[in-house]
Design a protein around this motif. Structure first.
Motif, mmCIF file in Angstrom:
data_model
loop_
_atom_site.group_PDB
_atom_site.id
_atom_site.type_symbol
_atom_site.label_atom_id
_atom_site.label_comp_id
_atom_site.label_asym_id
_atom_site.label_seq_id
_atom_site.Cartn_x
_atom_site.Cartn_y
_atom_site.Cartn_z
ATOM 1 N N THR A 1 0.829 -1.212 0.000
ATOM 2 C CA THR A 1 0.000 0.000 0.000
ATOM 3 C C THR A 1 0.862 1.260 0.000
ATOM 4 O O THR A 1 0.478 2.285 -0.526
ATOM 5 N N GLN A 2 2.079 1.167 0.598
ATOM 6 C CA GLN A 2 2.956 2.334 0.602
ATOM 7 C C GLN A 2 4.336 1.900 0.135
ATOM 8 O O GLN A 2 4.917 0.977 0.692
ATOM 9 N N PHE A 3 4.830 2.584 -0.888
ATOM 10 C CA PHE A 3 6.079 2.157 -1.508
ATOM 11 C C PHE A 3 6.933 3.353 -1.834
ATOM 12 O O PHE A 3 6.475 4.309 -2.467
ATOM 13 N N LEU A 4 8.195 3.316 -1.395
ATOM 14 C CA LEU A 4 9.131 4.371 -1.720
ATOM 15 C C LEU A 4 10.389 3.704 -2.241
ATOM 16 O O LEU A 4 10.930 2.790 -1.599
ATOM 17 N N ALA A 5 10.850 4.156 -3.397
ATOM 18 C CA ALA A 5 12.031 3.527 -3.985
ATOM 19 C C ALA A 5 12.725 4.544 -4.878
ATOM 20 O O ALA A 5 12.331 5.704 -4.959
ATOM 21 N N GLY A 6 13.760 4.080 -5.581
ATOM 22 C CA GLY A 6 14.543 4.971 -6.421
ATOM 23 C C GLY A 6 14.098 4.946 -7.869
ATOM 24 O O GLY A 6 12.916 4.998 -8.174
ATOM 25 N N LYS A 7 15.082 4.802 -8.754
ATOM 26 C CA LYS A 7 14.824 4.995 -10.181
ATOM 27 C C LYS A 7 14.356 3.724 -10.865
ATOM 28 O O LYS A 7 14.979 2.671 -10.733
ATOM 29 N N ILE A 8 13.264 3.860 -11.600
ATOM 30 C CA ILE A 8 12.797 2.812 -12.493
ATOM 31 C C ILE A 8 12.479 3.485 -13.812
ATOM 32 O O ILE A 8 11.879 4.565 -13.833
ATOM 33 N N THR A 9 12.904 2.896 -14.906
ATOM 34 C CA THR A 9 12.675 3.539 -16.195
ATOM 35 C C THR A 9 11.451 2.927 -16.875
ATOM 36 O O THR A 9 10.994 1.825 -16.515
#
Lengths: 159, 543
Positions: B383-391
Motif C-alpha cells: 500500500t505504501q512504496f518508496l524507492a529509487g529509479k525505475i525507467t
C-alpha cells in the motif's frame, strides 16, 4: 433503492439509500427492518433542516466512511473546511445550531465535525464576554466565582 | 428542537477540540456549562518549566498552591522541563495522571553537583510515579546533559510497580548491570519501548530472565544506538540480547548513532546487533515490522535477517546496502508460511512477499529498476512504496503490477528521453513505453499520493518523468479517483496546459495538491495554476 424520510412537520423526502445511509442512525434502522418501502420518521428534524442535511449527504455521497480513530490526537486535527462545506455553512446562527443538532441526532459525523468547526471559528479570538454576546449565552457565574476561576487559571493565559 | 448545541457536553467538547489552547482558556469563564467541559482541556497537560527571558507576564507559568490542589484531578500529563518543584513531586491523588515526562534543566551544572542533584530528582520522580502507579501509562526520561545520567535503583523499582505501563522512553542514560533484572521486568510490561542513546554497563545476561508468557512488549525503537570506542561492540550485543527476550515483539526499529563520529568502521555496531539478534534459535516469530534505516551493514547480513521473518508487513531499509541478496530473501519460497484458510484441512503457503504492505527502499544504491519492477509485480499487498529509479524500459519489459491496493507511491519514474538526452533517441518507442507505464499506473485506482521524481538529485532540471499531458497518456489515469497529491519536482520539461488543468479538476474529485512546474512557459503555467487554484488545489514548486 429509494428511501423516504419524513420530517417532524410531515414533509416526505425521497432519497437514494446510499445518500440516506450517510446517517448511521438511518443505516442501522434500515438494517433492522430489512427490505421495506416504509417511510422512516425523523421526529426530531424539521423539514427546512432535513433539506439542508440531505443536500450535504448528496454532495458527499461518495466520500469514504470515516473510521473513528481511538488514538486521534486533537492537536493534530485539521481545522480546514472545504470550500463547498464553507459555503454550505453560510447560514444564520439558528440554522447552524439546528444542523449541528440534527447531525448529532442522525449520527452524521462529518457534518457534525464541520458544524462544530464553524462554531469554533466564531469563538476564536474572542473574550468570554464577546463569546456570550455572539451566542446569546447567559453568564451564570457570580462576580466572585468568575474572579476565582480567573485567578486559578491565570497561569494558562500566557501559554 | 429547543436544545442548543452548548447544552450537550459532547458537542461542546467537539467544538473545543477545534480551538487553540488560548481560546479554550477564554471559554472557561463563559458559563458553568462551558467551564465543566473546558476545565479538563486546560489542565490536561502541565509543563513545569522556568520562565524564559522572553516571558514578560507577571502570571505564573505553571499552577501552584491551592489552584493546583483544587484542579489536580484534571491533570493527565506532567512534563518537567527544567523546573523541579518539590510541591509537584509531592502531588498525590491525581486520579487521571497518565503521562510523566522528565527532561533536564537548560543551565549547565558542575560535575560534582550533578550526581547529587540527579539522584535527588530521580528519587523524587520515582516517588511521584509510585504514588500514581495505578494510572501511569507513559513515562519519558530524557536526561540529555553534558554527561550521561545514572538513574538509581529506586527509579526502576517505581516503574516496575506500574501495571498498565504502555510506553517507556529512555534517553541518554546508563543502566547498570545490577539493575537490568528490574528493567527487564519493566520493559516486559510496557507495550512500547524507546531506547535513545542508552548504554548498558557491566551486564552479565545469563542470569536475568523474564516471564515470556506475560511479556506485553510489542514495539521497540533503538535510536542513536550508542556504540563506539570504549564499548567495543558490547552495547550493541547487549541491546540485541535484551530484544531477543521479548518473544511477542512485533515491531523493531534500530538506528545507530552516527558511526562517522567513532573510530570503528561504519556498520560494525549494526552488524553486531543484527548478528546477535538473529543467532539461533530465532525467537522473534511475531516480528512483522522492521526499520533498519541507514544501517551500513552488508546486503548479505540484511538478507540473513529477512530470511528469519515469516510475516513481514512493513520494511524500511532506506539508505542501506539492501540489494539483490536481500531481495532474493524477500522472494524466497523456502521462507513461506503455512496459513489456514476456511476449513481446517484447507491450507496454502502464503508467500512472504504477499504480506508486505509498507516498503521503503529510498536511497538504496544497490536497488535497480528491474528490482523495483519485480516488487511491483509480486508484492500484491503493497500500500505504501518508496524507492529509487525505475525507467519506462524496465516497466515495459516487465509484467503487470499486482499491487492494486497501493495508496502512496514515491519513485523516480524516468523516461527513455532522460537516458538518451541529446542523443536523438527513438521517440515512437519512447511513447509506446510511456503508454505502458501509464497503463500500469492506471491500475492503481486507490492511489492517493503519487511522486514521480522521488530522490536526492540536486540539480534542477536533471530529472525527466512521464509527459504529463493528455496526448501522451495522462488521460489513462482517469480512474485514479482517490488521488490527492501529484509530485514531479525537478522535472522542468513538462508541457501541461489549460486542457490538462481542466481535465485534472474534472477527473480527480479529491485532488488537492500539485508540486511541480507544469510548463516552462510562464503564461501557460499561470493559466494552468489559475484553474487549479480556482478549485482550491494548491500548486507548489518545492516540498
Amino acid at each position: 433503492m429509494p428511501v423516504t424520510l419524513v420530517s417532524l412537520d410531515n414533509e416526505n423526502y425521497v432519497v437514494d439509500k446510499e445518500v440516506a445511509e450517510r446517517s448511521i442512525l438511518i443505516k442501522n434502522m434500515l438494517e433492522d427492518v430489512g427490505e421495506t418501502d416504509s417511510p422512516i420518521p425523523l421526529p426530531n428534524v424539521t423539514s427546512t433542516v432535513l433539506k439542508k442535511v440531505i443536500e450535504y449527504c448528496e454532495h458527499h455521497r461518495n466520500d469514504p466512511i470515516q473510521v473513528p480513530d481511538e488514538t486521534d490526537d486533537p492537536r493534530k486535527r485539521s481545522n480546514d473546511i472545504e470550500e463547498w462545506d464553507m459555503k454550505f455553512m453560510q447560514v444564520d446562527q439558528e440554522m447552524l445550531f439546528e444542523i449541528i443538532l440534527a447531525a448529532n441526532y442522525l449520527d452524521i459525523k462529518p457534518l457534525l465535525d464541520v458544524g462544530c468547526k464553524t462554531v469554533a471559528n466564531i469563538i476564536k479570538g474572542k473574550t468570554p464576554e464577546e463569546i456570550r454576546k455572539a451566542f446569546n449565552i447567559v453568564n451564570d457565574f457570580t462576580p466572585e466565582e468568575e474572579a476565582q476561576i480567573r485567578k486559578e487559571n491565570e497561569w494558562a493565559e500566557d501559554r | 428542537m429547543s436544545a442548543r448545541p452548548f447544552d450537550i457536553p459532547e458537542i461542546l467538547d467537539l467544538i473545543g477540540k477545534s480551538l487553540p489552547y488560548k481560546d479554550q482558556v477564554n471559554c472557561l469563564r463563559v458559563s458553568k456549562a462551558f467551564y465543566g467541559v473546558f476545565i479538563s482541556d486546560v489542565w490536561r497537560t502541565i509543563s513545569v518549566e522556568p520562565k524564559s527571558r522572553n516571558y514578560v507576564s507577571s502570571n505564573p507559568i505553571y499552577p501552584t498552591g491551592w489552584a493546583l490542589e483544587r484542579n489536580k484531578e484534571h491533570i493527565q500529563a506532567i512534563e518537567f522541563q527544567g523546573d523541579y518543584p518539590q510541591e509537584y513531586f509531592g502531588l498525590r491523588g491525581c486520579r487521571h495522571l497518565q503521562t510523566l515526562i522528565i527532561r533536564p534543566p537548560t543551565i549547565h551544572l558542575r560535575i560534582d553537583l550533578q550526581a547529587t542533584w540527579e539522584k535527588n530528582i530521580f528519587i523524587a520522580f520515582a516517588n511521584l510515579t509510585s504514588a500514581h502507579a495505578s494510572t501511569v501509562r507513559n513515562v519519558t526520561i530524557d536526561f540529555y546533559m553534558d554527561l550521561m545520567a545514572y538513574p538509581p535503583r529506586e527509579l526502576w523499582i517505581a516503574l516496575n510497580k506500574c501495571p498498565i505501563l504502555n510506553q517507556l522512553h529512555l534517553t541518554t542514560l546508563v543502566v547498570l548491570g545490577e539493575h537490568m533484572s528490574t528493567l527487564l521486568q519493566v520493559c516486559s510490561k510496557a507495550q512500547s519501548l524507546i531506547l535513545e542513546f542508552v548504554i548498558i554497563q557491566d551486564w552479565t545476561s545469563e542470569s536475568d530472565e523474564i516471564h515470556a508468557d506475560h511479556c506485553r512488549l510489542r514495539n521497540v525503537k533503538i535510536i542513536r544506538a550508542a556504540d563506539g570506542v570504549g564499548y567495543k561492540g558490547s552495547n550493541s550485543q547487549n541491546q540485541a540480547k535484551i530484544i531477543r527476550r521479548f518473544h511477542n515483539l512485533q515491531s523493531l526499529e534500530y538506528r545507530i548513532k552516527d558511526d562517522s563520529l567513532h573510530s570503528r568502521e561504519p556498520g560494525v555496531s549494526a552488524t553486531d546487533f543484527i548478528k546477535t539478534l538473529t543467532q539461533d534459535p530465532w525467537l522473534l516469530h511475531k516480528l512483522e515490522d522492521l526499520n533498519i534505516k541507514s544501517a551500513q551493514v552488508q546486503d548479505e547480513i540484511i538478507a540473513g535477517f529477512l530470511d528469519k521473518i515469516r510475516n513481514l508487513k512493513a520494511l524500511n531499509v532506506s539508505d542501506t546496502p539492501f540489494g539483490p541478496m536481500s531481495l532474493q530473501a524477500l522472494f524466497n519460497e523456502n521462507t513461506s508460511t503455512l496459513v489456514t484458510f476456511g476449513p481446517a484441512d484447507c491450507q496454502r503457503r502464503r508467500k512472504v512477499w504477499e504480506s508486505i504492505a509498507t516498503l521503503d527502499l529510498g536511497n538504496c544504491r544497490n536497488v535497480t529498476g528491474d528490482m523495483i519492477q519485480r516488487v511491483l509485480e509480486n508484492c500484491s499487498g503493497l500500500t505504501q512504496f518508496l524507492a529509487g529509479k525505475i525507467t519506462t524500459i524496465d516497466i515495459a519489459r516487465g509484467k503487470d503490477w499486482t499491487c492494486r491496493n497501493m495508496t502512496t507511491m514515491k519513485i523516480y519514474l524516468a523516461t527513455e528521453r532522460d537516458l538518451h538526452r541529446g542523443k536523438g533517441g527513438d521517440n515512437s518507442e519512447c511513447s509506446k513505453q510511456q503508454r505502458i507505464a501509464y497503463s500500469r499506473l492506471a491500475t492503481l485506482t486507490k492511489l492517493r499520493v503519487l511522486n514521480l521524481t522521488e530522490g536526492n538529485i540536486p540539480e534542477i532540471g536533471s530529472m525527466k518523468t512521464l509527459d504529463l499531458n493528455l496526448k501522451a497518456g495522462l488521460r489513462m489515469l482517469s480512474m485514479l479517483k482517490e488521488l490527492r497529491e501529484l509530485m514531479f519536482l525537478r522535472d522542468t520539461y513538462q508541457h501541461m496546459g489549460v486542457a490538462e488543468a481542466r481535465w485534472i479538476t474534472k477527473s480527480w474529485p479529491h485532488f488537492s495538491s500539485l508540486a511541480g512546474i507544469a510548463n516552462a512557459r510562464r503564461k501557460t503555467r499561470g493559466a494552468f495554476n489559475a484553474i487549479l487554484n480556482s478549485k482550491n488545489i494548491i500548486v507548489k514548486y518545492r516540498t
